[in-house]
Design a protein around this motif. Sequence first.
Motif, PDB file in Angstrom:
ATOM      1  N   CYS A 145       0.841  -1.209   0.000  1.00 22.54           N
ATOM      2  CA  CYS A 145       0.000   0.000   0.000  1.00 22.54           C
ATOM      3  C   CYS A 145       0.876   1.259   0.000  1.00 22.54           C
ATOM      4  O   CYS A 145       2.106   1.169   0.045  1.00 22.54           O
TER       5      CYS A 145
ATOM      6  N   PHE B 112       1.501   3.184   2.303  1.00 23.96           N
ATOM      7  CA  PHE B 112       2.245   3.348   3.550  1.00 23.96           C
ATOM      8  C   PHE B 112       3.364   2.316   3.699  1.00 23.96           C
ATOM      9  O   PHE B 112       4.134   2.372   4.655  1.00 23.96           O
ATOM     10  N   CYS B 113       3.437   1.350   2.785  1.00 25.93           N
ATOM     11  CA  CYS B 113       4.494   0.334   2.853  1.00 25.93           C
ATOM     12  C   CYS B 113       5.837   0.984   2.485  1.00 25.93           C
ATOM     13  O   CYS B 113       5.874   2.021   1.807  1.00 25.93           O
TER      14      CYS B 113
ATOM     15  N   HIS C  92       3.144  -4.005   7.269  1.00 25.73           N
ATOM     16  CA  HIS C  92       1.841  -3.654   6.693  1.00 25.73           C
ATOM     17  C   HIS C  92       0.690  -4.002   7.632  1.00 25.73           C
ATOM     18  O   HIS C  92      -0.339  -3.329   7.644  1.00 25.73           O
TER      19      HIS C  92
ATOM     20  N   HIS D 110      -2.620  -0.724   7.078  1.00 27.41           N
ATOM     21  CA  HIS D 110      -1.273  -0.413   7.581  1.00 27.41           C
ATOM     22  C   HIS D 110      -1.374   0.509   8.820  1.00 27.41           C
ATOM     23  O   HIS D 110      -1.993   1.569   8.753  1.00 27.41           O
TER      24      HIS D 110
HETATM   25 ZN   LIG Z   1       1.216  -1.183   3.775  1.00 25.75          ZN
END
Ligand SMILES: [Zn+2]
Length: 338
Positions: A65, A67-68, A116, A168
Amino acid sequence: MEIKFERFHLQSDLRSPLKEFETISVPTEVRIDPLTKRRSRIITWGLPSQGKFDFSKMAGESKGCFFCPESVLQKTPQFLNEIVPEGRICIGRAVGFPNLNPVGSYGSVVVLCPEHFLHLNQFTPQIYEEGLSVAIEIIQRTMAFDPDTRYWQISQNFLSPGGSTILHPHLQVIGDPIPTNEMEWLLDASSSYSQRNGTLYWSDLIRIEKGLAKRYISHMGNVHWFVSFAPIGFNEVCGSVEGHGTITTVGKEEIASLAKGIVSTLKYYYEKNLNSFNFCIYSISGEAHYQLLLRIISRTPLQPYYLNDWTSFEVLQSELTANIVPEELCRDIRPYFP
Ligand SMILES: [Zn+2]
């Protein structure tokens, strides 16, 4: 001093098909919050737990995602040059940046960790120490740019029952020049109490709760942990930081204590097969009668045939419910706290 713990006992009598139609009584307690005078209903029955939910498919499908780690420094927004010239704020493994979909004047996101997905028993104090440190840095830098922004929320919505769109783990940091409803209720009531009694409500409450020893969990330094007399959500645990109204003035020790209290609560939730939660730190500067408060509540867990915990009672009556007696919660959760 006028802290009153008012409660009303309600009772429903019926002939139960589960007991060969014998007459049974089901109690409900209505409690009135000693500060805000808001009513809460303590329900004494609960649905059986469905066990732990298997997150492997959900976590696997949503991995990678924004935010990863491969995207967080490439695809997330950056702060204005005047506020954070370097664009984003990174402390340890936590990364803070503006929210692409804000809901107020200053909305930010703090990604807590590169992982995650984490189960509630996998969050560590270090994760929250770093995340809260980034949040504090965002608030300090924003207030240096716009000192009128006195009202701040640091919150976490975890999983879809808690209102999160992204799995996440992340915090929300929201600052405005005007308070939210909850902040205004807390501030008005705290201020009236001080005018009437000449003392700080929060100090009086903590002293009384410590003495009663029924809802006071523990203290770590000057961070006091307790269960509310009249909770506004399920399994509600509160932390209050003595001597501070805003998170911008707390030191490393208080941040560590807040982090430990959050993690202790999450471990308890995990053991109870809960998986979704919300917390909020209400951080308000320039208010002498207020003391920094953190509230954390569980939400009904993500599970097959998920059941929303906000019914017409909460949504249309503004009467909040809890499904465990606060004194029992306090007794059960104490061993999880250092
Ligand atoms: Zn993520």
